[in-house]
Design an enzyme around this catalytic site. Sequence first.
Site, PDB file in Angstrom:
ATOM      1  N   SER A 124       1.708  20.955 -24.805  1.00 19.58           N
ATOM      2  CA  SER A 124       0.361  21.488 -24.954  1.00 19.58           C
ATOM      3  C   SER A 124       0.421  22.892 -25.532  1.00 19.58           C
ATOM      4  CB  SER A 124      -0.282  21.538 -23.562  1.00 19.58           C
ATOM      5  OG  SER A 124      -1.466  22.282 -23.590  1.00 19.58           O
ATOM      6  N   TYR A 149      -0.344  24.058 -14.167  1.00 24.51           N
ATOM      7  CA  TYR A 149      -0.227  22.919 -15.093  1.00 24.51           C
ATOM      8  C   TYR A 149       0.565  23.332 -16.334  1.00 24.51           C
ATOM      9  CZ  TYR A 149      -1.448  20.053 -19.085  1.00 24.51           C
ATOM     10  OH  TYR A 149      -1.367  19.316 -20.234  1.00 24.51           O
ATOM     11  N   LYS A 153       4.402  22.184 -17.999  1.00 29.05           N
ATOM     12  CA  LYS A 153       4.699  21.759 -19.380  1.00 29.05           C
ATOM     13  C   LYS A 153       5.859  22.578 -19.926  1.00 29.05           C
ATOM     14  CE  LYS A 153       1.857  18.420 -20.074  1.00 29.05           C
ATOM     15  NZ  LYS A 153       2.403  17.068 -20.133  1.00 29.05           N
ATOM     16  N   PHE A 178      -3.243  20.640 -29.376  1.00 27.24           N
ATOM     17  CA  PHE A 178      -4.294  21.639 -29.182  1.00 27.24           C
ATOM     18  C   PHE A 178      -5.425  20.955 -28.387  1.00 27.24           C
ATOM     19  CE2 PHE A 178      -2.829  25.654 -30.900  1.00 27.24           C
ATOM     20  CZ  PHE A 178      -1.533  25.257 -31.169  1.00 27.24           C
ATOM     21  N   ARG A 231     -11.406  27.329 -30.373  1.00 23.92           N
ATOM     22  CA  ARG A 231     -10.302  26.399 -30.134  1.00 23.92           C
ATOM     23  C   ARG A 231     -10.103  25.501 -31.349  1.00 23.92           C
ATOM     24  NH1 ARG A 231     -10.326  29.520 -26.626  1.00 23.92           N
ATOM     25  NH2 ARG A 231     -10.159  29.227 -24.370  1.00 23.92           N
TER      26      ARG A 231
HETATM   27  P1  NAD Z   1      -4.800  10.986 -18.910  1.00 23.25           P
HETATM   28  O1  NAD Z   1      -4.874  11.429 -17.497  1.00 23.25           O
HETATM   29  O2  NAD Z   1      -5.986  10.304 -19.505  1.00 23.25           O
HETATM   30  O3  NAD Z   1      -3.532  10.035 -19.114  1.00 23.25           O
HETATM   31  C1  NAD Z   1      -2.377  10.140 -18.338  1.00 23.25           C
HETATM   32  C2  NAD Z   1      -2.032   8.740 -17.850  1.00 23.25           C
HETATM   33  O4  NAD Z   1      -0.829   8.805 -17.082  1.00 23.25           O
HETATM   34  C3  NAD Z   1      -3.103   8.136 -16.950  1.00 23.25           C
HETATM   35  O5  NAD Z   1      -3.365   6.814 -17.385  1.00 23.25           O
HETATM   36  C4  NAD Z   1      -2.477   8.136 -15.549  1.00 23.25           C
HETATM   37  O6  NAD Z   1      -2.924   7.059 -14.770  1.00 23.25           O
HETATM   38  C5  NAD Z   1      -1.001   8.038 -15.892  1.00 23.25           C
HETATM   39  N1  NAD Z   1      -0.091   8.628 -14.911  1.00 23.25           N
HETATM   40  C6  NAD Z   1      -0.150   9.871 -14.352  1.00 23.25           C
HETATM   41  N2  NAD Z   1       0.894  10.051 -13.519  1.00 23.25           N
HETATM   42  C7  NAD Z   1       1.637   8.912 -13.557  1.00 23.25           C
HETATM   43  C8  NAD Z   1       2.835   8.496 -12.934  1.00 23.25           C
HETATM   44  N3  NAD Z   1       3.490   9.302 -12.090  1.00 23.25           N
HETATM   45  N4  NAD Z   1       3.300   7.259 -13.188  1.00 23.25           N
HETATM   46  C9  NAD Z   1       2.641   6.443 -14.058  1.00 23.25           C
HETATM   47  N5  NAD Z   1       1.520   6.781 -14.686  1.00 23.25           N
HETATM   48  C10 NAD Z   1       1.021   8.005 -14.444  1.00 23.25           C
HETATM   49  O7  NAD Z   1      -4.396  12.269 -19.788  1.00 23.25           O
HETATM   50  P2  NAD Z   1      -4.367  12.461 -21.369  1.00 23.25           P
HETATM   51  O8  NAD Z   1      -5.454  13.390 -21.714  1.00 23.25           O
HETATM   52  O9  NAD Z   1      -4.258  11.156 -22.044  1.00 23.25           O
HETATM   53  O10 NAD Z   1      -3.005  13.279 -21.482  1.00 23.25           O
HETATM   54  C11 NAD Z   1      -1.776  12.638 -21.720  1.00 23.25           C
HETATM   55  C12 NAD Z   1      -0.683  13.682 -21.738  1.00 23.25           C
HETATM   56  O11 NAD Z   1      -0.981  14.668 -22.709  1.00 23.25           O
HETATM   57  C13 NAD Z   1      -0.518  14.425 -20.396  1.00 23.25           C
HETATM   58  O12 NAD Z   1       0.864  14.639 -20.180  1.00 23.25           O
HETATM   59  C14 NAD Z   1      -1.229  15.739 -20.668  1.00 23.25           C
HETATM   60  O13 NAD Z   1      -0.704  16.782 -19.873  1.00 23.25           O
HETATM   61  C15 NAD Z   1      -0.934  15.961 -22.142  1.00 23.25           C
HETATM   62  N6  NAD Z   1      -1.929  16.809 -22.800  1.00 23.25           N
HETATM   63  C16 NAD Z   1      -3.256  16.496 -22.722  1.00 23.25           C
HETATM   64  C17 NAD Z   1      -4.202  17.303 -23.334  1.00 23.25           C
HETATM   65  C18 NAD Z   1      -5.668  17.021 -23.228  1.00 23.25           C
HETATM   66  O14 NAD Z   1      -6.491  17.920 -23.457  1.00 23.25           O
HETATM   67  N7  NAD Z   1      -6.093  15.793 -22.908  1.00 23.25           N
HETATM   68  C19 NAD Z   1      -3.784  18.446 -24.056  1.00 23.25           C
HETATM   69  C20 NAD Z   1      -2.418  18.727 -24.116  1.00 23.25           C
HETATM   70  C21 NAD Z   1      -1.496  17.893 -23.485  1.00 23.25           C
HETATM   71  C1  WQD Z   2     -12.810  24.892 -24.602  1.00 24.08           C
HETATM   72  C2  WQD Z   2     -13.755  26.069 -24.754  1.00 24.08           C
HETATM   73  C3  WQD Z   2     -14.259  27.206 -22.688  1.00 24.08           C
HETATM   74  C4  WQD Z   2     -16.424  23.826 -20.869  1.00 24.08           C
HETATM   75  C5  WQD Z   2      -7.860  22.884 -21.777  1.00 24.08           C
HETATM   76  C6  WQD Z   2      -6.560  23.168 -21.092  1.00 24.08           C
HETATM   77  C7  WQD Z   2      -5.410  23.004 -22.042  1.00 24.08           C
HETATM   78  C8  WQD Z   2      -5.456  21.639 -22.735  1.00 24.08           C
HETATM   79  C9  WQD Z   2      -6.808  21.334 -23.301  1.00 24.08           C
HETATM   80  C10 WQD Z   2      -3.990  20.127 -21.579  1.00 24.08           C
HETATM   81  C11 WQD Z   2     -13.359  27.284 -23.929  1.00 24.08           C
HETATM   82  C12 WQD Z   2     -15.506  26.555 -23.261  1.00 24.08           C
HETATM   83  C13 WQD Z   2     -15.691  24.651 -21.712  1.00 24.08           C
HETATM   84  C14 WQD Z   2     -17.789  24.124 -20.625  1.00 24.08           C
HETATM   85  C15 WQD Z   2     -17.617  26.040 -22.088  1.00 24.08           C
HETATM   86  N1  WQD Z   2      -5.159  20.576 -21.829  1.00 24.08           N
HETATM   87  N2  WQD Z   2     -16.278  25.733 -22.320  1.00 24.08           N
HETATM   88  N3  WQD Z   2     -18.341  25.226 -21.247  1.00 24.08           N
HETATM   89  O1  WQD Z   2      -9.660  25.456 -21.862  1.00 24.08           O
HETATM   90  O2  WQD Z   2      -9.225  25.313 -24.358  1.00 24.08           O
HETATM   91  O3  WQD Z   2      -8.022  23.808 -22.840  1.00 24.08           O
HETATM   92  O4  WQD Z   2      -7.831  21.557 -22.318  1.00 24.08           O
HETATM   93  O5  WQD Z   2      -2.938  20.551 -21.939  1.00 24.08           O
HETATM   94  O6  WQD Z   2      -4.239  23.183 -21.316  1.00 24.08           O
HETATM   95  O7  WQD Z   2      -6.591  24.501 -20.595  1.00 24.08           O
HETATM   96  O8  WQD Z   2     -10.419  23.422 -23.213  1.00 24.08           O
HETATM   97  O9  WQD Z   2     -12.466  22.088 -23.362  1.00 24.08           O
HETATM   98  O10 WQD Z   2     -11.955  23.297 -21.201  1.00 24.08           O
HETATM   99  O11 WQD Z   2     -12.632  24.621 -23.193  1.00 24.08           O
HETATM  100  O12 WQD Z   2     -18.148  27.011 -22.633  1.00 24.08           O
HETATM  101  O13 WQD Z   2     -18.486  23.447 -19.871  1.00 24.08           O
HETATM  102  O14 WQD Z   2     -15.051  25.676 -24.269  1.00 24.08           O
HETATM  103  O15 WQD Z   2     -14.574  28.454 -22.123  1.00 24.08           O
HETATM  104  O16 WQD Z   2     -13.684  28.430 -24.687  1.00 24.08           O
HETATM  105  P1  WQD Z   2      -9.350  24.644 -23.039  1.00 24.08           P
HETATM  106  P2  WQD Z   2     -11.893  23.264 -22.667  1.00 24.08           P
END
Ligand code: NAD
Ligand code: WQD
Length: 338
Positions: A124, A149, A153, A178, A231
């Site tokens: 991330s 969190y 990572k 992102f 973002r």
């Molecule tokens: P998500 O929660 O929708 O998907 C994660 C999946 O993993 C879920 O289906 C959950 O049931 C499964 N899971 C969790 N722990 C498990 C375990 N111990 N064993 C088996 N299954 C398990 O999340 P996502 O948004 O699809 O994110 C996927 C990955 O990407 C995560 O590692 C997250 O940290 C990373 N990531 C997400 C974002 C984002 O904004 N969504 C941004 C950056 C990184």
């Molecule tokens: C985006 C912008 C808020 C909600 C998060 C995690 C990051 C990654 C992605 C996993 C910011 C603003 C938000 C709302 C708002 N996940 N906002 N009102 O914080 O950039 O990233 O998700 O790895 O680790 O931190 O994403 O969508 O929460 O916020 O004004 O109700 O929207 O302040 O500027 P963020 P976000």
Amino acid sequence: MKVLVTGGAGFIGSHTCVELLNSGYEIVVADNYSNSKPEALKRIKEITHKDFRFYECDIRDRTAVDAIFDENDICAVIHFAGLKAVGESVAKPLWYYSHNLTSTFTLCESMKAHGVDNLIFSSSATVYGNPASVPVREDFPVGPTTNPYGETKLMQERILRDMQKAGDINTVIILRYFNPIGAHESGLIGEDPNGIPNNLLPFVSQVAVGKHPYVRVFGNDYNTPDGTGVRDYIHVVDLAKAHVAAVRRALDSEGIQYYNIGTGVGYSVLDVIHAYEKATGKTIPYRICDRRPGDIDSVYSDPSLAVEKLGWRAEYGIERMCIDADRWQTMNPQGYGD
Ligand code: NAD
Ligand code: WQD
């Protein structure tokens, strides 16, 4: 030769399964449904008209993970499974450190024991903490992170770096996402957050269908053109395609590689709200509120390394992200249901 997708029923995992299947890969999916539903897997099959093997298991369970490698000829693993809610990680740090690290330890031990040499890891932009400047390049310093969190990572990245160096695993591709948003164009799969969404776009989509009266804009005194946070939002289908490119690259290269996966364009909170209104014709009421603790001004990527080495670039802009998110929300007001 198959690709194992851990967390394949989740938001990014389900879209990646679709793109892998559409690109001709065979897949095996493992998920414990802790943050997802079986319906997502049914919908992947509906979109692709393809079948795959599924293991309902916890990636922390070594016996269960060994069985997956024993029973399938796996050439590469994409590791999505993990916990991802920033606020929850602040409230329950031990749960986050334990869960996210143990699943990666168990997966890597089993991969090593079975001689599986290619891993693509979901990281991330959060590993950059509060970057000194934008756009962010992969050689920018990582940490300090702003929450447990993000720390998990960064720790996982470091563990994988050391394992790769020691020869435990041949190729590790770290993808630093992102802000993934949007949904598949079919409207069949998308993001299904539990309770009230923390992230901006799912909340905006719920305001659009009247689930909430207005969007709370967290602060308009940031050092950005309109004062609201900036973002790098990326369409989840573009992100899914980056994983297909990463699998291809992993099978054809060695070492540890880090790639930013973003569009390279920053949008403010107000830009997103206005883009959503323009794309859908719906009105999105909003109110300016206090800053959310831990938020930073501006984060967007320089994705040029991924363009060069993975041969991948994001295709969809903010309008398409909003249209697809809105279709998913409208077609599935209760997400995947109960
Ligand atoms: P998500 O929660 O929708 O998907 C994660 C999946 O993993 C879920 O289906 C959950 O049931 C499964 N899971 C969790 N722990 C498990 C375990 N111990 N064993 C088996 N299954 C398990 O999340 P996502 O948004 O699809 O994110 C996927 C990955 O990407 C995560 O590692 C997250 O940290 C990373 N990531 C997400 C974002 C984002 O904004 N969504 C941004 C950056 C990184
Ligand atoms: C985006 C912008 C808020 C909600 C998060 C995690 C990051 C990654 C992605 C996993 C910011 C603003 C938000 C709302 C708002 N996940 N906002 N009102 O914080 O950039 O990233 O998700 O790895 O680790 O931190 O994403 O969508 O929460 O916020 O004004 O109700 O929207 O302040 O500027 P963020 P976000």
